[in-house]
Write a protein that holds these residues in place. Structure first.
Motif, mmCIF file in Angstrom:
data_model
loop_
_atom_site.group_PDB
_atom_site.id
_atom_site.type_symbol
_atom_site.label_atom_id
_atom_site.label_comp_id
_atom_site.label_asym_id
_atom_site.label_seq_id
_atom_site.Cartn_x
_atom_site.Cartn_y
_atom_site.Cartn_z
ATOM 1 N N GLN A 13 24.177 -25.557 -13.368
ATOM 2 C CA GLN A 13 25.051 -26.266 -14.287
ATOM 3 C C GLN A 13 24.348 -27.395 -15.046
ATOM 4 O O GLN A 13 24.602 -27.571 -16.225
ATOM 5 C CB GLN A 13 26.275 -26.814 -13.548
ATOM 6 N N GLU A 14 23.482 -28.139 -14.384
ATOM 7 C CA GLU A 14 22.800 -29.241 -15.084
ATOM 8 C C GLU A 14 21.905 -28.713 -16.196
ATOM 9 O O GLU A 14 21.896 -29.258 -17.304
ATOM 10 C CB GLU A 14 21.992 -30.089 -14.106
ATOM 11 N N GLY A 15 21.149 -27.683 -15.913
ATOM 12 C CA GLY A 15 20.299 -27.091 -16.943
ATOM 13 C C GLY A 15 21.134 -26.537 -18.086
ATOM 14 O O GLY A 15 20.815 -26.761 -19.259
ATOM 15 N N ALA A 16 22.196 -25.815 -17.758
ATOM 16 C CA ALA A 16 23.063 -25.252 -18.797
ATOM 17 C C ALA A 16 23.675 -26.353 -19.656
ATOM 18 O O ALA A 16 23.778 -26.202 -20.877
ATOM 19 C CB ALA A 16 24.163 -24.404 -18.152
ATOM 20 N N PHE A 17 24.046 -27.470 -19.041
ATOM 21 C CA PHE A 17 24.620 -28.595 -19.789
ATOM 22 C C PHE A 17 23.634 -29.096 -20.840
ATOM 23 O O PHE A 17 23.998 -29.311 -21.995
ATOM 24 C CB PHE A 17 25.012 -29.730 -18.832
ATOM 25 N N ARG A 18 22.393 -29.284 -20.453
ATOM 26 C CA ARG A 18 21.371 -29.742 -21.409
ATOM 27 C C ARG A 18 21.219 -28.743 -22.550
ATOM 28 O O ARG A 18 21.103 -29.135 -23.715
ATOM 29 C CB ARG A 18 20.031 -29.952 -20.701
ATOM 30 N N PHE A 19 21.243 -27.465 -22.229
ATOM 31 C CA PHE A 19 21.059 -26.445 -23.256
ATOM 32 C C PHE A 19 22.221 -26.438 -24.237
ATOM 33 O O PHE A 19 22.027 -26.488 -25.445
ATOM 34 C CB PHE A 19 20.924 -25.048 -22.639
ATOM 35 N N TYR A 20 23.456 -26.354 -23.726
ATOM 36 C CA TYR A 20 24.559 -26.212 -24.664
ATOM 37 C C TYR A 20 24.860 -27.499 -25.417
ATOM 38 O O TYR A 20 25.365 -27.453 -26.539
ATOM 39 C CB TYR A 20 25.816 -25.592 -24.032
ATOM 40 N N MET A 21 24.506 -28.648 -24.863
ATOM 41 C CA MET A 21 24.685 -29.888 -25.632
ATOM 42 C C MET A 21 23.675 -29.963 -26.781
ATOM 43 O O MET A 21 24.016 -30.411 -27.884
ATOM 44 C CB MET A 21 24.581 -31.110 -24.729
ATOM 45 N N ALA A 22 22.442 -29.522 -26.555
ATOM 46 C CA ALA A 22 21.452 -29.478 -27.640
ATOM 47 C C ALA A 22 21.917 -28.501 -28.720
ATOM 48 O O ALA A 22 21.845 -28.807 -29.923
ATOM 49 C CB ALA A 22 20.081 -29.070 -27.099
ATOM 50 N N ILE A 23 22.411 -27.364 -28.310
ATOM 51 C CA ILE A 23 22.904 -26.363 -29.257
ATOM 52 C C ILE A 23 24.080 -26.914 -30.053
ATOM 53 O O ILE A 23 24.151 -26.762 -31.277
ATOM 54 C CB ILE A 23 23.292 -25.066 -28.513
ATOM 55 N N LEU A 24 25.002 -27.565 -29.369
ATOM 56 C CA LEU A 24 26.166 -28.129 -30.038
ATOM 57 C C LEU A 24 25.754 -29.204 -31.040
ATOM 58 O O LEU A 24 26.289 -29.262 -32.154
ATOM 59 C CB LEU A 24 27.125 -28.710 -28.988
#
Length: 192
Positions: A159-170
């Motif tokens: 979840q932490e890694g995914a959070f960083r990814f989708y926030m950068a994408i957003l």
């Protein structure tokens, strides 16, 4: 220099770095970087298939969540389903890369066009960002994190890694989709 004349900074340069030009370059560079990220993730998941497959297997089988939790009925223990889920993730990551790459090329081709035309060239970047957001937010946070209770696992929690990814994408999605102004010629260029 004669009295009363202004220095001509960058007068010899073929391009003057105005704010609209700089913003357009940034709107091309950021999706390109996201495409590189999605490519590396896709490539790594194929090349290091075994270790990354373990992650999917453990999340879907829920074998590292709290023992006896009420959600264990959701666990998937079929190796075929694990493989299908993993290939779905890899396909979504790869498609994200291709959409962002195609969007970057479309923006590059439209870089000298009007603001309206540049804005219309953003559709593939938007699609790539949306697919990436769906992959890492919906796939990892909603499905993995909540449905399969990945948050309960100390070992297999992405979840932490995914959070960083989708926030950068957003962030890139929001930035790129801000309206663009028409490019204007600078004083030094219009006097030529």
């Amino acid at each position: 220099m004669q009295r009363g004349t202004k220095p001509r900074i960058l007068a010899a340069a073929p391009h003057t770095w105005t704010k609209p030009v700089t913003l357009r370059l940034a709107k091309m560079l950021l999706p390109l970087v996201l495409a590189a990220f999605a490519f590396i993730v896709t490539f790594d998941n194929v090349v290091d298939y075994g270790s990354n497959f373990l992650f999917v297997r453990h999340v879907l089988s829920m074998d590292t969540t709290f023992p006896g939790n009420a959600l264990l009925g959701r666990a998937i223990t079929s190796p075929l389903a694990w493989q299908a889920g993993y290939w779905l993730i890899i396909a979504a990551e790869g498609a994200t890369c291709l959409l962002l790459l195609g969007g970057t090329v479309a923006l590059w081709r439209a870089r000298h066009l009007s603001g309206t035309n540049f804005d219309q060239a953003k559709s593939l970047v938007t699609a790539g960002c949306v697919l990436g957001f769906l992959t890492w937010f919906f796939g990892f946070m909603v499905v993995g994190g909540e449905w399969f209770a990945m948050w309960q696992s100390k070992t297999w929690n992405g979840q932490e890694g995914a959070f960083r990814f989708y926030m950068a994408i957003l962030g890139v999605l929001i930035f790129v989709n801000q309206p663009d102004a028409d490019l204007t010629r600078s004083v030094s260029q219009s006097s030529r």
